[in-house]
Write a protein that holds these residues in place. Structure first.
Motif, PDB file in Angstrom:
ATOM      1  N   VAL A 148       0.854  -1.191   0.000  1.00 16.47           N
ATOM      2  CA  VAL A 148       0.000   0.000   0.000  1.00 16.47           C
ATOM      3  C   VAL A 148       0.888   1.238   0.000  1.00 16.47           C
ATOM      4  N   THR A 149       0.602   2.172  -0.909  1.00 19.36           N
ATOM      5  CA  THR A 149       1.390   3.413  -0.920  1.00 19.36           C
ATOM      6  C   THR A 149       0.627   4.507  -0.189  1.00 19.36           C
ATOM      7  N   GLU A 150       1.341   5.518   0.229  1.00 15.77           N
ATOM      8  CA  GLU A 150       0.712   6.720   0.745  1.00 15.77           C
ATOM      9  C   GLU A 150       0.057   7.446  -0.434  1.00 15.77           C
ATOM     10  N   PRO A 151      -0.922   8.293  -0.169  1.00 17.14           N
ATOM     11  CA  PRO A 151      -1.534   9.030  -1.280  1.00 17.14           C
ATOM     12  C   PRO A 151      -0.620  10.190  -1.701  1.00 17.14           C
ATOM     13  N   GLU A 152       0.442   9.838  -2.410  1.00 19.30           N
ATOM     14  CA  GLU A 152       1.401  10.879  -2.784  1.00 19.30           C
ATOM     15  C   GLU A 152       1.856  10.782  -4.225  1.00 19.30           C
ATOM     16  N   ALA A 189      -6.296   1.390  -7.911  1.00 18.58           N
ATOM     17  CA  ALA A 189      -5.861   2.786  -7.834  1.00 18.58           C
ATOM     18  C   ALA A 189      -6.927   3.600  -7.119  1.00 18.58           C
ATOM     19  N   ASN A 190      -6.502   4.301  -6.068  1.00 17.55           N
ATOM     20  CA  ASN A 190      -7.413   5.221  -5.363  1.00 17.55           C
ATOM     21  C   ASN A 190      -7.128   6.612  -5.902  1.00 17.55           C
ATOM     22  N   VAL A 191      -8.156   7.247  -6.411  1.00 20.49           N
ATOM     23  CA  VAL A 191      -7.955   8.530  -7.065  1.00 20.49           C
ATOM     24  C   VAL A 191      -8.869   9.575  -6.440  1.00 20.49           C
ATOM     25  N   SER A 192      -8.300  10.738  -6.157  1.00 19.76           N
ATOM     26  CA  SER A 192      -9.139  11.845  -5.710  1.00 19.76           C
ATOM     27  C   SER A 192      -8.641  13.131  -6.343  1.00 19.76           C
ATOM     28  N   VAL A 193      -9.521  14.111  -6.385  1.00 17.58           N
ATOM     29  CA  VAL A 193      -9.142  15.423  -6.900  1.00 17.58           C
ATOM     30  C   VAL A 193      -9.605  16.447  -5.880  1.00 17.58           C
ATOM     31  N   LEU A 199      -6.902  16.831   0.252  1.00 22.24           N
ATOM     32  CA  LEU A 199      -7.331  15.571  -0.334  1.00 22.24           C
ATOM     33  C   LEU A 199      -8.833  15.610  -0.587  1.00 22.24           C
ATOM     34  N   GLY A 200      -9.238  15.158  -1.769  1.00 23.84           N
ATOM     35  CA  GLY A 200     -10.667  15.095  -2.075  1.00 23.84           C
ATOM     36  C   GLY A 200     -11.212  13.721  -1.729  1.00 23.84           C
ATOM     37  N   THR A 201     -12.447  13.474  -2.129  1.00 23.64           N
ATOM     38  CA  THR A 201     -13.083  12.172  -1.894  1.00 23.64           C
ATOM     39  C   THR A 201     -12.462  11.131  -2.806  1.00 23.64           C
ATOM     40  N   LYS A 202     -12.086  10.002  -2.234  1.00 18.86           N
ATOM     41  CA  LYS A 202     -11.377   9.025  -3.067  1.00 18.86           C
ATOM     42  C   LYS A 202     -12.309   8.022  -3.710  1.00 18.86           C
ATOM     43  N   VAL A 203     -11.962   7.697  -4.948  1.00 19.08           N
ATOM     44  CA  VAL A 203     -12.679   6.683  -5.704  1.00 19.08           C
ATOM     45  C   VAL A 203     -11.686   5.569  -5.975  1.00 19.08           C
TER      46      VAL A 203
HETATM   47  P1  ADP Z   1      -9.359   2.780   3.512  1.00 22.33           P
HETATM   48  O1  ADP Z   1      -9.466   2.963   4.974  1.00 22.33           O
HETATM   49  O2  ADP Z   1     -10.539   3.165   2.739  1.00 22.33           O
HETATM   50  O3  ADP Z   1      -8.813   1.433   3.168  1.00 22.33           O
HETATM   51  P2  ADP Z   1      -6.753   3.912   3.480  1.00 22.33           P
HETATM   52  O4  ADP Z   1      -6.504   5.177   4.201  1.00 22.33           O
HETATM   53  O5  ADP Z   1      -6.335   2.648   4.145  1.00 22.33           O
HETATM   54  O6  ADP Z   1      -8.263   3.837   3.069  1.00 22.33           O
HETATM   55  O7  ADP Z   1      -6.035   4.001   2.081  1.00 22.33           O
HETATM   56  C1  ADP Z   1      -6.176   3.022   1.124  1.00 22.33           C
HETATM   57  C2  ADP Z   1      -5.456   3.505  -0.125  1.00 22.33           C
HETATM   58  O8  ADP Z   1      -6.072   4.696  -0.598  1.00 22.33           O
HETATM   59  C3  ADP Z   1      -3.992   3.882   0.099  1.00 22.33           C
HETATM   60  O9  ADP Z   1      -3.249   3.493  -1.033  1.00 22.33           O
HETATM   61  C4  ADP Z   1      -4.020   5.387   0.214  1.00 22.33           C
HETATM   62  O10 ADP Z   1      -2.806   5.962  -0.255  1.00 22.33           O
HETATM   63  C5  ADP Z   1      -5.147   5.745  -0.720  1.00 22.33           C
HETATM   64  N1  ADP Z   1      -5.835   6.985  -0.360  1.00 22.33           N
HETATM   65  C6  ADP Z   1      -6.321   7.334   0.847  1.00 22.33           C
HETATM   66  N2  ADP Z   1      -6.908   8.530   0.783  1.00 22.33           N
HETATM   67  C7  ADP Z   1      -6.811   8.952  -0.495  1.00 22.33           C
HETATM   68  C8  ADP Z   1      -7.247  10.121  -1.205  1.00 22.33           C
HETATM   69  N3  ADP Z   1      -7.934  11.083  -0.613  1.00 22.33           N
HETATM   70  N4  ADP Z   1      -6.948  10.208  -2.511  1.00 22.33           N
HETATM   71  C9  ADP Z   1      -6.275   9.239  -3.132  1.00 22.33           C
HETATM   72  N5  ADP Z   1      -5.852   8.121  -2.534  1.00 22.33           N
HETATM   73  C10 ADP Z   1      -6.102   7.973  -1.224  1.00 22.33           C
END
Ligand code: ADP
Ligand code: MG
Length: 477
Positions: A148-152, A189-193, A199-203
């Motif tokens: 799992v990567t950080e959202p970066e 892939a988790n994507v947000s804008v 950070l926006g809402t992630k999809v």
């Molecule tokens: P969840 O609790 O829904 O599993 P996590 O915080 O564990 O969410 O993150 C899961 C994945 O989503 C990770 O790879 C993280 O980097 C990514 N992620 C979390 N928040 C965002 C965001 N706002 N935009 C894009 N990616 C995100």
């Protein structure tokens, strides 16, 4: 519009390459086509069967951790992640929750959150014709690494570059073939804008079966979310898939809070004190690591190779090894030329012969020694650059193994770099083009280039261009 910024975080699963499955002795064979042959009571979830931890799988993940510069767990355990699904008859998946094997680290500058080990589920096979679903347990219990990567990450290209780099690393480590088309590596892939810095809402986008699809889906999703926000609407938190026909993402399901998996430590498995287990000690594992892709690539860049060539020799091990062997035979100043010939001319021969655009086999039809020799001949002026390329192509295609000077001479590839050898050609070019000669004399500089071109043609490219230029210039000035 640049007021918005896209953010991407990746969750990547990779099936590990081990002889047997994660918690039993059934064979782990990703290429097995016949369903339900690599199975036993443990991976079929028979009540009363007991799991045993696969050391190889743990070692793979710890090595990945070392390669990423992450922290290896001191203490770790396996947890039950409880949920219902037909491909999971136990009712829970063995995974890791609070104590992942690896925390932290980075790849291509992207910080890693964690890497843990779990088991794959069985595969459901849907038959549209019969309207039935059957289950194949060959995959059930195969060791699966999750990273799992950080959202970066902030662009579709960077997301794809990250996944490719991870694939390369896993291959270098022998941890996984990580072939996306085969499902050996699966990327979510988790994507947000959002506004820059927020950070926006992630999809979450699932079922991305190739790097290309992944890049297209993420790029599409970024645009879709931007448009949504620009029109004053909100992005819905949901899971989306990729529709290859329509080239767009589509909503699959909406997330309503996070599922409660009721994680708890598996009572049938021991917890592990990693640093106290000989096989798992960091120093022992570090000694087993190969030269990593990042290090190899950097070495090539330090040599002065172009970034594309450095990447090619890093990603294509067979070509990289071949280049290394050639480079060992050459002085420093000729290695870049060798890289150039290999990356362009030899690769185009390999494409033809091996009938593919990547994954070249180690079966390279010219010896490193021959290639180095050709580079030397070109460096000494015996071959023009064109002549060198033609000679490489001929030697590789025809499998020639012998006196390359004789071959070059036979095929008129040697460069003519003595004035005697060029006299006749210069004379005929000047006689055939009196008006161009006159143009030059009346001050048209371009006329000289034309005459040199004709001279190269008359010698079928064999003339030393500098000498040819000098001779023509002197003859008409
Ligand atoms: P969840 O609790 O829904 O599993 P996590 O915080 O564990 O969410 O993150 C899961 C994945 O989503 C990770 O790879 C993280 O980097 C990514 N992620 C979390 N928040 C965002 C965001 N706002 N935009 C894009 N990616 C995100
Ligand atoms: Mg999470």
């Amino acid at each position: 519009m640049s007021e918005y910024e896209a953010t991407i975080g990746l969750e990547i699963h990779a099936e590990l390459r081990t002889a047997t499955k994660m918690f039993c002795t059934s064979k782990n064979d990703p290429d097995e086509k016949k369903p339900n042959v690599n199975i036993c009571p443990v991976c079929l979830a028979h009540p009363g069967s007991l799991p045993v931890i696969n050391r190889e799988a743990v070692k793979h993940v710890l090595k990945v951790g070392l390669a990423l510069g992450g922290r290896l767990a001191d203490y770790t355990e396996f947890d039950r992640k409880n949920y219902f699904y037909p491909d999971l008859p136990k009712g829970y998946q063995l995974s890791q929750y609070e104590y992942p094997l690896v925390s932290g680290g980075a790849l291509l500058g992207v910080p890693i959150t964690r890497v843990h080990l779990e088991e794959d589920t069985a595969s459901s096979i849907h038959s549209d014709d019969e309207g039935t679903t059957t289950i194949d347990f060959n995959r059930s219990g195969v060791p699966l690494m999750e990273l799992v990567t950080e959202p970066e990450i902030h662009s579709a290209e960077d997301a794809s570059a990250f996944a490719k780099e991870l694939q390369l690393l896993l291959r270098y480590l022998g941890a996984s073939e990580a072939n996306m088309e085969k499902g050996e590596m699966r990327v979510e892939a988790n994507v947000s804008v959002g506004k820059k810095g927020e950070l926006g809402t992630k999809v979450e986008i699932k079922n991305l079966n190739s790097f290309k699809i992944m890049e297209k889906a993420v790029a599409y999703e970024i645009e879709r979310q931007k448009k949504t926000l620009q029109s004053g609407e909100q992005v819905r938190q949901e899971t989306r898939g990729w529709d290859e026909g329509k080239q767009q993402t589509f909503a699959q399901r909406t997330k309503e809070g996070s599922a409660d998996y009721r994680y708890f430590p598996d009572p049938d498995l021991p917890s592990l004190q990693i640093s106290e287990i000989g096989d798992f000690r960091a120093d022992a594992l570090a000694a087993e690591l190969p030269v990593l892709p990042s290090v190899r690539r950097e070495g090539y860049l330090q040599m002065g190779l172009k970034p594309d060539d450095a990447q090619l020799f890093t990603a294509e091990g067979a070509l990289g090894d071949f280049f290394d062997a050639v480079a060992r035979e050459l002085p420093k100043d000729r290695r870049l030329t060798a890289a150039n010939y290999i990356a362009n001319d030899l690769v185009s021969v390999l494409r033809d012969i091996q009938k593919r655009d990547s994954d070249y086999s180690a079966d390279i039809p010219i010896s490193a020694h021959s290639l180095a020799k050709i580079v030397d001949m070109a460096g000494q002026g015996a071959l023009s650059s064109r002549g060198a390329k033609d000679l490489i192509s001929a030697v590789a295609r025809e499998g020639i193994d012998g006196d390359l000077e004789a071959v070059a001479k036979d095929r008129s590839l040697l460069q003519i770099s003595d004035s005697k050898g060029l006299e006749a050609s210069v004379k005929s070019v000047l006689e055939a083009n009196p008006s161009v000669v006159a143009d030059f004399k009346s001050g048209k500089q371009a006329a000289l280039q034309f005459l040199i071109g004709q001279g190269m043609r008359a010698t079928k490219g064999a003339a030393d261009p500098a000498l040819l230029k000098k001779m023509i210039f002197e003859a008409i000035s």
